[in-house]
Design an enzyme around this catalytic site. Structure first.
Site, mmCIF file in Angstrom:
data_model
loop_
_atom_site.group_PDB
_atom_site.id
_atom_site.type_symbol
_atom_site.label_atom_id
_atom_site.label_comp_id
_atom_site.label_asym_id
_atom_site.label_seq_id
_atom_site.Cartn_x
_atom_site.Cartn_y
_atom_site.Cartn_z
ATOM 1 N N HIS A 59 0.830 -1.203 0.000
ATOM 2 C CA HIS A 59 0.000 0.000 0.000
ATOM 3 C C HIS A 59 0.867 1.256 0.000
ATOM 4 C CE1 HIS A 59 0.655 -0.548 4.364
ATOM 5 N NE2 HIS A 59 0.370 0.735 4.509
ATOM 6 N N HIS A 61 0.771 5.449 1.268
ATOM 7 C CA HIS A 61 0.144 6.589 1.939
ATOM 8 C C HIS A 61 0.743 7.845 1.329
ATOM 9 C CE1 HIS A 61 -1.765 4.205 5.006
ATOM 10 N NE2 HIS A 61 -0.608 3.700 5.408
ATOM 11 N N TYR A 140 11.742 4.155 0.950
ATOM 12 C CA TYR A 140 10.651 4.623 0.084
ATOM 13 C C TYR A 140 9.734 5.588 0.837
ATOM 14 C CZ TYR A 140 12.398 0.386 -2.083
ATOM 15 O OH TYR A 140 13.201 -0.578 -2.594
#
Length: 167
Positions: A59, A61, A140
């Site tokens: 996922h 954000h 990341y």
């Protein structure tokens, strides 16, 4: 079917969570170059300022500030997801269908405290998921840019936050 209504504000600031359909896959970090290409493509079509981001294996954000005259965040998110899917199918695996969950989590940032809480959540997320022992060890994340600008220190770990952030 539920008629979902999004809060769309011209020039708004938004927090998003984009999630893979299969949460066991690690496509986003394993294919980080495809994801970067997808973001460049989407941002060239729908310019905005990404204020914070953390790419997790399954996922993403991100906190996005839209330009003052725009409301196009659904198109931005759709563009990121569809471009990644297209590139993945072309270059990696033609047979894996439905890479992304069909929807995404979105939250309109209300004030400076809300903004800070979401930035901290984004940067702390890899630590929360036990992917690293220190926030600084996750490659990341926009955390490193915040350190370079002197906003956060290299040793920042944040604190556990209450609330729902779309996971």
């Amino acid at each position: 079917m539920v008629n979902y209504r999004r809060v769309i504000i011209t020039g708004g600031c938004y927090f998003f969570t984009l999630t893979l359909k299969n949460r066991r896959l690690k496509l986003l970090t394993e294919q980080i170059d495809l994801l970067r290409d997808s973001f460049h493509y989407a941002l060239s079509r729908y310019p905005c300022h990404i204020q914070a981001i953390s790419v997790m294996p399954d996922h993403i954000h991100l906190l996005v500030q839209l330009p003052n005259d725009t409301t196009y965040f659904p198109k931005l998110i759709q563009s990121i997801k569809s471009r990644f899917s297209l590139l993945f199918h072309q270059r990696i695996d033609k047979h894996l269908r439905f890479i992304w969950q069909s929807r995404y989590w979105e939250h309109c940032i209300r004030n400076e405290q809300d903004w800070l809480m979401h930035v901290n959540y984004i940067h702390r997320n890899p630590y929360k998921h036990h992917l690293v022992k220190c926030v600084k060890d996750w490659p990341y994340s926009s955390f490193h840019q915040y350190v370079q600008r002197g906003i956060l220190t290299d040793s920042w770990q944040g604190e556990e936050l209450d609330g729902y952030f779309g996971e």
